[in-house]
Write an enzyme that holds these catalytic residues in place. Structure first.
Site, mmCIF file in Angstrom:
data_model
loop_
_atom_site.group_PDB
_atom_site.id
_atom_site.type_symbol
_atom_site.label_atom_id
_atom_site.label_comp_id
_atom_site.label_asym_id
_atom_site.label_seq_id
_atom_site.Cartn_x
_atom_site.Cartn_y
_atom_site.Cartn_z
ATOM 1 N N HIS A 1 52.713 1.120 -52.698
ATOM 2 C CA HIS A 1 51.786 0.970 -53.826
ATOM 3 C C HIS A 1 50.994 2.265 -54.023
ATOM 4 O O HIS A 1 50.734 2.679 -55.160
ATOM 5 C CB HIS A 1 50.828 -0.199 -53.564
ATOM 6 C CG HIS A 1 51.510 -1.525 -53.401
ATOM 7 N ND1 HIS A 1 51.609 -2.170 -52.196
ATOM 8 C CD2 HIS A 1 52.142 -2.326 -54.295
ATOM 9 C CE1 HIS A 1 52.245 -3.320 -52.351
ATOM 10 N NE2 HIS A 1 52.598 -3.436 -53.608
ATOM 11 N N MET B 1 51.406 -7.192 -56.572
ATOM 12 C CA MET B 1 51.077 -8.527 -56.076
ATOM 13 C C MET B 1 50.158 -8.417 -54.854
ATOM 14 O O MET B 1 49.991 -9.385 -54.113
ATOM 15 C CB MET B 1 52.349 -9.299 -55.727
ATOM 16 C CG MET B 1 53.230 -9.520 -56.964
ATOM 17 S SD MET B 1 54.286 -10.963 -56.842
ATOM 18 C CE MET B 1 55.243 -10.575 -55.393
HETATM 19 P P1 AMP Z 1 54.845 -5.653 -55.437
HETATM 20 O O1 AMP Z 1 53.407 -5.748 -55.054
HETATM 21 O O2 AMP Z 1 55.792 -5.807 -54.284
HETATM 22 O O3 AMP Z 1 55.199 -6.485 -56.641
HETATM 23 O O4 AMP Z 1 55.055 -4.146 -55.904
HETATM 24 C C1 AMP Z 1 54.248 -3.559 -56.891
HETATM 25 C C2 AMP Z 1 54.856 -2.250 -57.322
HETATM 26 O O5 AMP Z 1 54.956 -1.386 -56.191
HETATM 27 C C3 AMP Z 1 56.274 -2.425 -57.873
HETATM 28 O O6 AMP Z 1 56.440 -1.605 -59.017
HETATM 29 C C4 AMP Z 1 57.132 -1.990 -56.729
HETATM 30 O O7 AMP Z 1 58.375 -1.476 -57.125
HETATM 31 C C5 AMP Z 1 56.277 -0.905 -56.091
HETATM 32 N N1 AMP Z 1 56.677 -0.723 -54.704
HETATM 33 C C6 AMP Z 1 56.774 -1.687 -53.752
HETATM 34 N N2 AMP Z 1 57.232 -1.160 -52.595
HETATM 35 C C7 AMP Z 1 57.434 0.150 -52.829
HETATM 36 C C8 AMP Z 1 57.909 1.233 -52.027
HETATM 37 N N3 AMP Z 1 58.279 1.079 -50.761
HETATM 38 N N4 AMP Z 1 57.974 2.465 -52.593
HETATM 39 C C9 AMP Z 1 57.614 2.643 -53.897
HETATM 40 N N5 AMP Z 1 57.166 1.670 -54.697
HETATM 41 C C10 AMP Z 1 57.076 0.433 -54.178
#
Ligand code: AMP
Length: 294
Positions: A37, A30
């Site tokens: 990420h 997102m």
């Molecule tokens: P988001 O943009 O928050 O929807 O996250 C996108 C992807 O990044 C998702 O698969 C999350 O699980 C992963 N993600 C977000 N934060 C972390 C983190 N701290 N460590 C590893 N992966 C993450």
């Protein structure tokens, strides 16, 4: 790096990548990118010859009424710079209007796995996640896709969707990336002021405390969860949405702490909702921490 603002352009990118024999690896996000990420992009780099595609889409259908859809950070130029620096081949930045031709009548739902934990407090959230991820898979058609362990329930729900709908995509998980004090990186950490940010580290401390309790021989799930709640309270985190210890493969309740288990916490610090988790493999010999669920 190609910036593809619509479905036609990302499909053209993908068919060119396929034409040159390269697998396509999708990292759905997102935006408001951070090192969590980056960890997902790094995990995708393990795919030999893979062309990395990051999607940036603040998915409205996974936000409930009164949640932070409108205030969610959208620093697109900075995100594109990071994707360039991380060696991504393309970024897909679709509009909500193109992703959701109105009225939205078609949904993908994974039952049961979407019900506990975040499903309980965010009704409709996982329906929004599975619907948008199914759409991204149809649009991009990746050979592999990477998700983060940070959203462990999301990973299990997506794995089940892929399995039950025969989607031809391999899934990979990236371990949780943390700040030095243990706080799991999240785009929402930007909402925290300095004192909330200090308190937020208590979430990871509570998981570590539970891990040590299990390592010390505790096998009663209620006792472990009570210890988590006590540690959260000691750290000034009193708005706890859930703290649960469940079977890691299907999120079923445990009578006894053994096998692969997940300790999951959601709590509000100020008005910011934060989640974290830890996976442990518990045997008679002890408890080993696992970086990812699968
Ligand atoms: P988001 O943009 O928050 O929807 O996250 C996108 C992807 O990044 C998702 O698969 C999350 O699980 C992963 N993600 C977000 N934060 C972390 C983190 N701290 N460590 C590893 N992966 C993450």
């Amino acid at each position: 790096m190609d910036v593809c603002p619509d479905i036609v352009s990302i499909r053209a990118f993908v068919s060119a990548a396929r034409g040159s024999g390269n697998p396509v690896v999708l990292v759905p996000t997102m935006g408001a990118l951070h090192d969590g990420h980056r960890a997902c992009v790094e995990a995708g780099r393990a795919v030999d010859g893979g062309r990395l595609v990051v999607s940036i889409f603040v998915n409205p259908t996974q936000f409930g009424a009164g949640e932070d859809l409108d205030q969610y950070p959208r620093p697109l130029e900075r995100d594109l710079e990071l994707c360039r620096a991380w060696g991504c081949a393309a970024v897909f930045t679709p509009s909500a209007a193109e992703m959701y031709p109105a009225p939205q009548r078609t949904w993908v739902t994974v039952e049961e796995l979407s019900v506990p934990l975040c499903g309980r407090s965010r009704p409709g959230h996982f329906r929004g996640v599975t619907t948008v991820v199914a759409k991204l898979f149809h649009i991009v058609g990746p050979d592999e896709a990477v998700f983060g362990q940070k959203d462990a329930q999301q990973a299990l729900v997506i794995r089940e969707m892929v399995r039950q709908l025969d989607m031809p995509v391999e899934l990979r998980l990236a371990p949780i990336e943390r700040d030095p004090d243990g706080l799991a990186l999240s785009s929402r950490n930007a909402y925290l002021d300095a004192s909330q940010r200090r308190r937020a580290a208590g979430i990871y401390r509570s998981l570590c405390g539970a891990r040590e309790k299990i390592r010390g021989g505790e096998r009663d799930p209620n006792a472990v969860v009570t210890a988590v709640a006590e540690e959260l309270a000691r750290g000034g985190i009193d708005d706890v949405e859930y703290a649960e210890l469940l079977a890691a493969d299907d999120l079923s309740p445990l009578g006894h702490v053994e096998g692969k288990v997940i300790l999951a916490v959601a709590a509000r610090v100020g008005t910011t909702r934060l989640i974290d988790n830890m996976v442990l493999n518990v045997t008679a010999a002890g408890a080993t921490e696992e970086p990812v669920l699968f």
